[in-house]
Design a protein around this motif. Structure first.
Motif, PDB file in Angstrom:
ATOM      1  N   ARG A 346       0.840  -1.207   0.000  1.00  0.00           N
ATOM      2  CA  ARG A 346       0.000   0.000   0.000  1.00  0.00           C
ATOM      3  C   ARG A 346       0.877   1.259   0.000  1.00  0.00           C
ATOM      4  N   GLY A 347       2.014   1.179   0.694  1.00  0.00           N
ATOM      5  CA  GLY A 347       2.914   2.334   0.743  1.00  0.00           C
ATOM      6  C   GLY A 347       3.515   2.620  -0.619  1.00  0.00           C
ATOM      7  N   SER A 348       3.914   1.573  -1.332  1.00  0.00           N
ATOM      8  CA  SER A 348       4.528   1.859  -2.633  1.00  0.00           C
ATOM      9  C   SER A 348       3.480   2.395  -3.608  1.00  0.00           C
ATOM     10  N   GLU A 349       2.204   2.008  -3.398  1.00  0.00           N
ATOM     11  CA  GLU A 349       1.140   2.598  -4.248  1.00  0.00           C
ATOM     12  C   GLU A 349       0.995   4.095  -3.951  1.00  0.00           C
ATOM     13  N   ILE A 350       1.018   4.435  -2.668  1.00  0.00           N
ATOM     14  CA  ILE A 350       0.884   5.871  -2.317  1.00  0.00           C
ATOM     15  C   ILE A 350       2.050   6.652  -2.927  1.00  0.00           C
ATOM     16  N   SER A 351       3.260   6.111  -2.772  1.00  0.00           N
ATOM     17  CA  SER A 351       4.427   6.795  -3.357  1.00  0.00           C
ATOM     18  C   SER A 351       4.236   6.991  -4.849  1.00  0.00           C
ATOM     19  N   GLY A 352       3.787   5.921  -5.518  1.00  0.00           N
ATOM     20  CA  GLY A 352       3.601   5.977  -6.976  1.00  0.00           C
ATOM     21  C   GLY A 352       2.624   7.087  -7.353  1.00  0.00           C
ATOM     22  N   ARG A 353       1.522   7.191  -6.610  1.00  0.00           N
ATOM     23  CA  ARG A 353       0.511   8.226  -6.922  1.00  0.00           C
ATOM     24  C   ARG A 353       1.080   9.633  -6.794  1.00  0.00           C
ATOM     25  N   HIS A 354       2.131   9.771  -5.955  1.00  0.00           N
ATOM     26  CA  HIS A 354       2.686  11.119  -5.734  1.00  0.00           C
ATOM     27  C   HIS A 354       4.070  11.288  -6.366  1.00  0.00           C
ATOM     28  N   PHE A 355       4.396  10.389  -7.275  1.00  0.00           N
ATOM     29  CA  PHE A 355       5.643  10.506  -8.059  1.00  0.00           C
ATOM     30  C   PHE A 355       6.885  10.552  -7.175  1.00  0.00           C
ATOM     31  N   ILE A 356       6.856   9.804  -6.073  1.00  0.00           N
ATOM     32  CA  ILE A 356       7.999   9.773  -5.159  1.00  0.00           C
ATOM     33  C   ILE A 356       8.519   8.345  -5.125  1.00  0.00           C
ATOM     34  N   PRO A 357       9.809   8.122  -5.405  1.00  0.00           N
ATOM     35  CA  PRO A 357      10.319   6.750  -5.301  1.00  0.00           C
ATOM     36  C   PRO A 357      10.040   6.194  -3.900  1.00  0.00           C
ATOM     37  N   TYR A 358       9.505   4.977  -3.850  1.00  0.00           N
ATOM     38  CA  TYR A 358       9.103   4.490  -2.517  1.00  0.00           C
ATOM     39  C   TYR A 358      10.327   4.097  -1.677  1.00  0.00           C
ATOM     40  N   THR A 359      10.220   4.301  -0.367  1.00  0.00           N
ATOM     41  CA  THR A 359      11.261   3.891   0.592  1.00  0.00           C
ATOM     42  C   THR A 359      10.542   3.434   1.851  1.00  0.00           C
ATOM     43  N   VAL A 360      10.652   2.157   2.175  1.00  0.00           N
ATOM     44  CA  VAL A 360       9.984   1.672   3.392  1.00  0.00           C
ATOM     45  C   VAL A 360      10.984   0.906   4.241  1.00  0.00           C
TER      46      VAL A 360
END
Ligand SMILES: Cc1cc2nc3c(=O)[nH]c(=O)nc-3n(C[C@H](O)[C@H](O)[C@H](O)COP(=O)(O)OP(=O)(O)OC[C@H]3O[C@@H](n4cnc5c(N)ncnc54)[C@H](O)[C@@H]3O)c2cc1C
Length: 452
Positions: A346-360
């Motif tokens: 779910r976090g990487s989806e949120i990152s994707g929606r906001h054009f931010i490379p995901y980091t968890v």
């Protein structure tokens, strides 16, 4: 000069109290996405007496006060929501006692974690405390005020579980001590006195922590970061459970990030093993990989990336570079370890929606009793659009944590409101009463943990 400024100067001297705009400016911001909020005064007491006098003045004049340590939460928790006085505690940084055999250290709460670490390294190399992954300027008081966790979280829990004694300046300016130090017999335990847990995790909204006894732990001579990687996030909780069964790792962190490419969609588990000899380390390596994780290696689910090299631990702060301009803020949640796969997806989806490379990142707390899971969002301070994306992503993540029945850790005001909306009514009533009794004038870090 206003009368409050004059009083502050009388208490701490003119070098340590200011109402000058250029000095207030640095206290009006933190490193995250929060909008600037201006204090009217900043004061930096050196002693508990000075601090008490400042708090008394604030209470008499009903002026809000905000305690400040390193100011490193990123979540705006030490910004003055309602103006008033910022009390910068960094000058209250003495080491008061180290009891080597009793394994504890008594410090003033404005001391930085970095200072404790370097002091112990130099003077007591066989002892260590649990240092958060924050920059070394993070203070003990600030970290306890938000229930921080550090590099001994896996074996020993939250940093607030490692407190042996506490001294607090109450909103009236009076002092209270808790633990064995309250009955004059040293700072070696919080038990068996009645529990008065009113100050840890409160963001300074009930009192200012001035002295702390922290538990120390054996510091082994050698430390190595062994990395294990799995492709499928579903396996991460099981792998962590297997490793924690051994009870050997000092720190246990799973991480995944879009940058660098070798981390993308893979889950790296950093296992910090320590030992006083090569034999001890070899035994731990053997137990970890040849015994406990052998089934994952044999079935091709996971593999060893590196053993006993100098590889550094995962650092979420690196993500501040993803957008250039040096900005990042994260939502942390305290969740069961079994939530890792969903939090990651779910976090990487949120990152994707906001054009931010995901980091968890997920750090195990206790023997898999819970996990601090963080979602970091990078932004460019010079680009408002990226700041807005990060802020929106943070809010969506706070809502996600609530949706999956997690608890937001060190929530910004937005997240605090979400938590308070869902909180058990009995707990809410008690929080309100506690606040009313301790801080009837509502001067302590107002806006934080505020029950309407
Ligand atoms: C790159 C990075 C990594 C991080 N990693 C971690 C981590 O691994 N673990 C972790 O726990 N945190 C981590 N943090 C979050 C945070 O920086 C730390 O928790 C830090 O210890 C907070 O301490 P501080 O002195 O900066 O607190 P501040 O930001 O100054 O204050 C935090 C809150 O406590 C209140 N406060 C401050 N001092 C006192 C006091 N003496 N008495 C009462 N209230 C007080 C403030 O008003 C504020 O509400 C990280 C932050 C960054 C930027």
């Amino acid at each position: 000069m206003s009368s409050i400024q004059q009083e502050l100067v009388n208490i701490v001297g003119e070098d340590y109290a200011s109402d000058r705009r250029e000095e207030l400016f640095t206290y009006s911001k933190d490193l995250g996405t929060s909008q600037p909020l201006w204090p009217e005064y900043v004061v930096a007491p050196k002693t508990t007496d000075e601090l008490q006098a400042v708090v008394r003045l604030a209470n008499e004049t009903k002026t809000p006060i905000v305690p400040l340590g390193g100011g490193l939460t990123l979540a705006g928790l030490a910004l003055p929501q309602k103006g008033g006085i910022i009390i910068d505690l960094k000058r209250m940084d003495k080491i008061l006692e180290v009891n080597e055999q009793g394994r504890y250290i008594v410090v003033e709460a404005g001391i930085s974690h970095g200072k404790i670490t370097s002091y112990l390294k130099k003077n007591h190399p066989n002892l260590m405390h649990s240092e958060p992954g924050a920059p070394p300027a993070a203070t003990v008081g600030g970290n306890l005020a938000i229930h921080g966790q550090g590099d001994l979280a896996h074996p020993y829990g939250f940093n607030t579980d490692m407190v042996n004694g506490l001294e607090v300046v109450l909103p009236t300016g009076d002092i209270a001590r808790f633990g064995s130090c309250a009955v004059g017999s040293g700072w070696y335990t919080m038990h068996p006195l009645p529990d008065i847990g009113l100050f840890l995790g409160w963001n300074g909204a009930t009192g200012i922590i001035t002295k702390v006894s922290l538990k120390l732990y054996p510091c082994k001579k050698f430390r190595e970061n062994n990395m294990f990687v799995v492709e499928n996030e579903e396996f991460v909780p099981d792998v962590l459970f297997e490793i924690s069964h051994l009870g050997m790792a000092e720190d246990l962190i799973a991480t995944s990030s879009e940058i660098p490419p070798m981390m993308n969609r893979l889950h790296y588990i950093s296992i910090i093993n320590t030992g006083d000899s090569e034999e001890e380390l070899e035994f731990k390596r053997h137990m970890t990989f040849d015994v406990q994780l052998a089934k994952y290696i044999r079935s091709g689910v996971g593999g060893i990336v590196s053993l006993y090299d100098e590889r550094t631990r995962p650092q979420v702060s690196k993500s501040a570079d993803w957008k250039k301009g040096g900005g990042f803020e994260y939502v942390g949640a305290i969740v069961p370890v079994s939530f890792y796969p969903e939090c990651y997806r779910r976090g990487s989806e949120i990152s994707g929606r906001h054009f931010i490379p995901y980091t968890v990142l997920g750090r195990v707390i206790g023997s898999c009793h819970s996990m601090m899971f963080s979602w970091s969002y990078a932004f460019n301070r010079a680009d408002d659009a990226t700041v807005k994306h990060a802020r929106d992503a943070l809010h969506e993540t706070d809502e996600l944590v609530m949706e999956i029945n997690g608890t937001i850790w060190k929530p910004a005001i937005f997240g605090q409101k979400l938590m308070l909306e869902r909180m058990d009514q009995g707990a809410l009533r008690l929080m309100k009463e506690v606040k009313k009794i301790l801080d009837p004038n509502g001067i302590m870090n107002p806006g934080n943990w505020e029950v309407d």
